[in-house]
Enzyme design. Structure first.
Site, PDB file in Angstrom:
ATOM      1  N   VAL A 166       0.834  -1.209   0.000  1.00 46.57           N
ATOM      2  CA  VAL A 166       0.000   0.000   0.000  1.00 46.57           C
ATOM      3  C   VAL A 166       0.871   1.262   0.000  1.00 46.57           C
ATOM      4  O   VAL A 166       0.653   2.195  -0.786  1.00 46.57           O
ATOM      5  CB  VAL A 166      -0.975   0.005   1.210  1.00 46.57           C
ATOM      6  CG1 VAL A 166      -1.862   1.234   1.165  1.00 46.57           C
ATOM      7  CG2 VAL A 166      -1.823  -1.262   1.231  1.00 46.57           C
ATOM      8  N   VAL A 197     -11.204  -0.218   5.991  1.00 44.50           N
ATOM      9  CA  VAL A 197     -12.384  -1.055   5.714  1.00 44.50           C
ATOM     10  C   VAL A 197     -12.739  -0.982   4.225  1.00 44.50           C
ATOM     11  O   VAL A 197     -12.965   0.112   3.691  1.00 44.50           O
ATOM     12  CB  VAL A 197     -13.604  -0.608   6.557  1.00 44.50           C
ATOM     13  CG1 VAL A 197     -14.805  -1.498   6.275  1.00 44.50           C
ATOM     14  CG2 VAL A 197     -13.280  -0.617   8.044  1.00 44.50           C
ATOM     15  N   LYS A 236      -6.601  -2.083  10.134  1.00 45.33           N
ATOM     16  CA  LYS A 236      -7.871  -2.421  10.824  1.00 45.33           C
ATOM     17  C   LYS A 236      -7.651  -3.302  12.032  1.00 45.33           C
ATOM     18  O   LYS A 236      -8.396  -3.220  13.013  1.00 45.33           O
ATOM     19  CB  LYS A 236      -8.869  -3.069   9.873  1.00 45.33           C
ATOM     20  CG  LYS A 236      -8.393  -4.344   9.196  1.00 45.33           C
ATOM     21  CD  LYS A 236      -7.709  -4.015   7.915  1.00 45.33           C
ATOM     22  CE  LYS A 236      -6.901  -5.134   7.353  1.00 45.33           C
ATOM     23  NZ  LYS A 236      -6.797  -5.088   5.915  1.00 45.33           N
ATOM     24  N   LYS A 243     -13.024  -5.556  10.422  1.00 48.03           N
ATOM     25  CA  LYS A 243     -13.652  -4.457   9.671  1.00 48.03           C
ATOM     26  C   LYS A 243     -15.094  -4.258  10.134  1.00 48.03           C
ATOM     27  O   LYS A 243     -15.573  -3.127  10.246  1.00 48.03           O
ATOM     28  CB  LYS A 243     -13.587  -4.757   8.176  1.00 48.03           C
ATOM     29  CG  LYS A 243     -12.153  -4.724   7.635  1.00 48.03           C
ATOM     30  CD  LYS A 243     -12.080  -5.369   6.261  1.00 48.03           C
ATOM     31  CE  LYS A 243     -10.676  -5.300   5.700  1.00 48.03           C
ATOM     32  NZ  LYS A 243     -10.477  -6.172   4.532  1.00 48.03           N
ATOM     33  N   GLY A 289     -11.049  -1.462   1.445  1.00 49.99           N
ATOM     34  CA  GLY A 289     -10.080  -0.945   0.469  1.00 49.99           C
ATOM     35  C   GLY A 289     -10.489   0.383  -0.136  1.00 49.99           C
ATOM     36  O   GLY A 289     -10.600   1.387   0.564  1.00 49.99           O
TER      37      GLY A 289
HETATM   38  P1  NAP Z   1       3.164  -4.921   3.625  1.00 56.29           P
HETATM   39  O1  NAP Z   1       3.266  -5.074   2.137  1.00 56.29           O
HETATM   40  O2  NAP Z   1       3.567  -6.045   4.480  1.00 56.29           O
HETATM   41  O3  NAP Z   1       4.000  -3.610   3.995  1.00 56.29           O
HETATM   42  C1  NAP Z   1       4.353  -3.274   5.307  1.00 56.29           C
HETATM   43  C2  NAP Z   1       5.464  -2.251   5.273  1.00 56.29           C
HETATM   44  O4  NAP Z   1       5.789  -1.885   6.602  1.00 56.29           O
HETATM   45  C3  NAP Z   1       6.760  -2.736   4.633  1.00 56.29           C
HETATM   46  O5  NAP Z   1       7.285  -1.701   3.838  1.00 56.29           O
HETATM   47  C4  NAP Z   1       7.705  -2.973   5.810  1.00 56.29           C
HETATM   48  O6  NAP Z   1       9.068  -2.716   5.490  1.00 56.29           O
HETATM   49  C5  NAP Z   1       7.204  -1.926   6.780  1.00 56.29           C
HETATM   50  N1  NAP Z   1       7.430  -2.273   8.187  1.00 56.29           N
HETATM   51  C6  NAP Z   1       6.924  -3.326   8.867  1.00 56.29           C
HETATM   52  N2  NAP Z   1       7.310  -3.284  10.162  1.00 56.29           N
HETATM   53  C7  NAP Z   1       8.071  -2.177  10.279  1.00 56.29           C
HETATM   54  C8  NAP Z   1       8.779  -1.583  11.346  1.00 56.29           C
HETATM   55  N3  NAP Z   1       8.782  -2.135  12.542  1.00 56.29           N
HETATM   56  N4  NAP Z   1       9.461  -0.431  11.124  1.00 56.29           N
HETATM   57  C9  NAP Z   1       9.460   0.126   9.890  1.00 56.29           C
HETATM   58  N5  NAP Z   1       8.805  -0.385   8.825  1.00 56.29           N
HETATM   59  C10 NAP Z   1       8.132  -1.520   9.025  1.00 56.29           C
HETATM   60  O7  NAP Z   1       1.658  -4.540   4.035  1.00 56.29           O
HETATM   61  P2  NAP Z   1       0.544  -3.826   3.150  1.00 56.29           P
HETATM   62  O8  NAP Z   1      -0.197  -4.847   2.373  1.00 56.29           O
HETATM   63  O9  NAP Z   1       1.095  -2.645   2.461  1.00 56.29           O
HETATM   64  O10 NAP Z   1      -0.446  -3.377   4.319  1.00 56.29           O
HETATM   65  C11 NAP Z   1      -0.161  -2.291   5.175  1.00 56.29           C
HETATM   66  C12 NAP Z   1      -1.371  -2.023   6.056  1.00 56.29           C
HETATM   67  O11 NAP Z   1      -2.487  -1.737   5.218  1.00 56.29           O
HETATM   68  C13 NAP Z   1      -1.800  -3.241   6.898  1.00 56.29           C
HETATM   69  O12 NAP Z   1      -2.302  -2.786   8.125  1.00 56.29           O
HETATM   70  C14 NAP Z   1      -2.931  -3.850   6.078  1.00 56.29           C
HETATM   71  O13 NAP Z   1      -3.848  -4.556   6.883  1.00 56.29           O
HETATM   72  C15 NAP Z   1      -3.568  -2.622   5.495  1.00 56.29           C
HETATM   73  N6  NAP Z   1      -4.309  -2.824   4.258  1.00 56.29           N
HETATM   74  C16 NAP Z   1      -3.762  -3.521   3.229  1.00 56.29           C
HETATM   75  C17 NAP Z   1      -4.474  -3.657   2.042  1.00 56.29           C
HETATM   76  C18 NAP Z   1      -3.940  -4.439   0.879  1.00 56.29           C
HETATM   77  O14 NAP Z   1      -4.690  -4.627  -0.072  1.00 56.29           O
HETATM   78  N7  NAP Z   1      -2.686  -4.879   0.887  1.00 56.29           N
HETATM   79  C19 NAP Z   1      -5.749  -3.066   1.913  1.00 56.29           C
HETATM   80  C20 NAP Z   1      -6.274  -2.342   2.997  1.00 56.29           C
HETATM   81  C21 NAP Z   1      -5.539  -2.237   4.161  1.00 56.29           C
HETATM   82  P3  NAP Z   1       9.878  -3.632   4.441  1.00 56.29           P
HETATM   83  O15 NAP Z   1       9.173  -3.453   3.122  1.00 56.29           O
HETATM   84  O16 NAP Z   1      11.243  -3.080   4.403  1.00 56.29           O
HETATM   85  O17 NAP Z   1       9.758  -5.043   4.943  1.00 56.29           O
HETATM   86  N1  HSE Z   2      -6.210  -8.457   3.144  1.00 50.56           N
HETATM   87  C1  HSE Z   2      -7.307  -7.577   3.005  1.00 50.56           C
HETATM   88  C2  HSE Z   2      -8.349  -8.181   2.087  1.00 50.56           C
HETATM   89  C3  HSE Z   2      -6.836  -6.265   2.454  1.00 50.56           C
HETATM   90  O1  HSE Z   2      -8.020  -9.150   1.393  1.00 50.56           O
HETATM   91  O2  HSE Z   2      -9.471  -7.715   2.073  1.00 50.56           O
HETATM   92  C4  HSE Z   2      -7.911  -5.196   2.474  1.00 50.56           C
HETATM   93  O3  HSE Z   2      -8.187  -4.808   3.774  1.00 50.56           O
END
Ligand code: NAP
Ligand code: HSE
Length: 438
Positions: free
Chosen positions: A16, A134, A107, A207, A136
């Site tokens: 994200v 919630v 969330k 959510k 996306g």
């Molecule tokens: P992700 O790909 O795992 O990215 C997490 C990022 O946080 C990575 O860049 C990681 O660094 C960094 N990180 C983790 N722990 C850290 C720490 N202690 N200090 C500094 N940096 C740290 O996760 P994501 O999918 O982007 O999701 C991020 C958030 O958005 C989550 O809460 C997720 O539930 C929410 N979300 C995701 C989506 C989705 O579709 N993916 C949709 C809605 C909400 P590195 O890259 O260097 O490992």
């Molecule tokens: N992992 C979550 C999903 C990302 O699949 O809906 C969006 O919150």
């Protein structure tokens, strides 16, 4: 438009965060116009500086030290995009304490520690914006928190996990295995870092807790309502459901019934060709009913890099122009209003899909229907296909699936029938049950 730029930092540049940086850097004029002033990405925090992120951030922006953001007084808004609870909670609190407004998509954190975090933000005069937490890219927090403010919301019925819906679509429509579909959801950036919470129903439940707090003013703990995911769903059940005219969806429901709140996240049979049955892939959909407006529908991409970045950047702009406070005020109004009590689970009324593995011999169906009848459960339809395998019960009888659709009954009646059914030697465990959305 003001000339002075708002300085922002992204804490967490994974799926994200990289999308947020990409849009910020590709469309600075658009963002500036909507925010009323330029928005400058000053810092982006990651763990690994060497990782490829698919976006060219200017030199000096990337850091591994979150303290550089916390201590930087010029950074006014922090975009918090790391998942999980620790150290995400501590980092978010540090960002608030250092005087920054926060935008987050986490969330899991808001579900578990929302009360503490919102109270802290309020006492510090800061905001936490959380549209991306919630559904996306669907603007559902704004809809519930602002646009429906004249209503008492009476029902939320929703598909809230993109990964699960993607897996179900791939398995049922494309004949892919569960493992293949999950792997592909991870590669496409839909799944959480640990996808367990996606497939076991926890993510959708987190959510639903957030939406329920906004819509009904009740903070319901995750453990207080039934929650099951698709991780134990068998394709056979999706096939029987299809034969009966239904598709299986992971449905999150929060609704007022007789002045009490019924809540659950369960794989559910949804009638073919109804709006929720037509939600495919990583799309989410929400039916939101208000006592003034009636039923409204929202649908769109519920997961993935750019849809989520869209919601995060909307929040960033809302924070800069001051609109993010409105959702906070909405959370506040409930302090004066008596909250709704949760409906006891045994009082929940539904139709049910039941599947048993039974011995194929005389009297078995009669025994089962007698137990259902004794527990005031009326049968709507039955499917039993002929055995295709040789006898397998060890006593010369084949084991066959028996599918029963019930009329409306209570969860309490169903539970006592299940207790009796477990005692029948002709019924082999485990059996399957899913509610039917009518
Ligand atoms: P992700 O790909 O795992 O990215 C997490 C990022 O946080 C990575 O860049 C990681 O660094 C960094 N990180 C983790 N722990 C850290 C720490 N202690 N200090 C500094 N940096 C740290 O996760 P994501 O999918 O982007 O999701 C991020 C958030 O958005 C989550 O809460 C997720 O539930 C929410 N979300 C995701 C989506 C989705 O579709 N993916 C949709 C809605 C909400 P590195 O890259 O260097 O490992
Ligand atoms: N992992 C979550 C999903 C990302 O699949 O809906 C969006 O919150």
């Amino acid at each position: 438009m003001s000339d002075s730029a708002v300085q922002v930092a992204i804490v967490g540049m994974g799926t994200v965060g990289s999308g947020v940086a990409r849009v910020l850097l590709q469309h600075p004029e658009r963002i500036a116009r909507r925010a009323g002033r330029p928005v400058r990405l000053k810092r982006a925090v990651v763990r690994d500086l060497e990782k490829l992120r698919g976006v060219d951030v200017p030199a000096g922006v990337l850091t591994t030290d979150v303290a550089e953001v916390v201590k930087d007084r010029d950074v006014q808004v922090a975009i918090h995009l790391i998942g999980g609870i620790h150290p995400a909670r501590e980092i978010l609190l540090d960002l608030l304490e250092s005087g920054k407004d926060v935008v987050t998509a986490n969330k899991a954190l808001l579900c578990e520690h929302g009360e503490e975090l919102f109270a802290r933000a309020k006492s510090l005069g800061r905001t936490i914006a959380f549209e991306a937490a919630v559904a996306g890219g669907i603007p559902i927090i704004a809809a519930v928190g602002q646009c429906m403010a004249a209503n008492q919301i009476t029902a939320i019925s929703a598909i809230l996990n993109g990964t699960t819906n993607y897996i179900l679509t791939q398995m049922i429509r494309e004949n892919r295995t569960y493992a293949e579909a999950l792997k592909s959801a991870q590669q496409l950036g839909y799944a959480e870092a640990d996808p367990t919470f996606d497939v076991d129903g926890t993510d959708a439940a987190q959510k639903l807790v957030i939406l329920t707090q906004l819509a009904f003013g009740v903070r319901v703990p995750l453990e207080a309502f039934p929650r099951r995911g698709i991780d134990r769903l068998e394709l056979a059940d999706a096939r029987y459901a299809a034969e009966l005219g239904y598709t299986v969806k992971l449905l999150a429901v929060s609704k007022l019934v007789g002045g009490q709140l019924e809540m659950h996240v369960l794989p559910t049979l949804v009638r073919h060709h109804t709006p929720l049955a037509e939600v495919h892939g990583a799309f989410n959909a929400i039916s939101l009913t208000g006592d003034v407006v009636g039923e409204t529908w929202y649908s769109g991409s519920g997961a993935g890099q750019l849809p989520t970045a869209s919601a995060v950047l909307g929040d960033l702009i809302d924070t800069v122009v001051g609109r993010a406070r409105l959702t906070f005020q909405h959370l506040e109004i409930w302090n004066d209003t008596p909250p709704f009590a949760l409906q006891p689970n045994d009082k929940v009324v539904s139709r049910y899909y039941l599947r048993f593995h039974v011995e194929d011999r005389p009297g078995v169906l009669a025994d089962i229907t007698a137990i259902l009848g004794r527990n005031q459960i009326s049968i709507a339809s039955v499917i039993q296909h002929e055995a295709t395998q040789p006898a397998s019960a060890g006593n010369g009888h084949a084991i066959v699936p028996l599918v029963i659709m019930t009329h409306r009954t209570t969860e309490g009646h169903l539970q006592s029938a299940e207790t009796e059914l477990r005692k029948l030697s002709s019924v082999k465990q485990p059996s399957v049950r899913m509610p039917v959305a009518d």
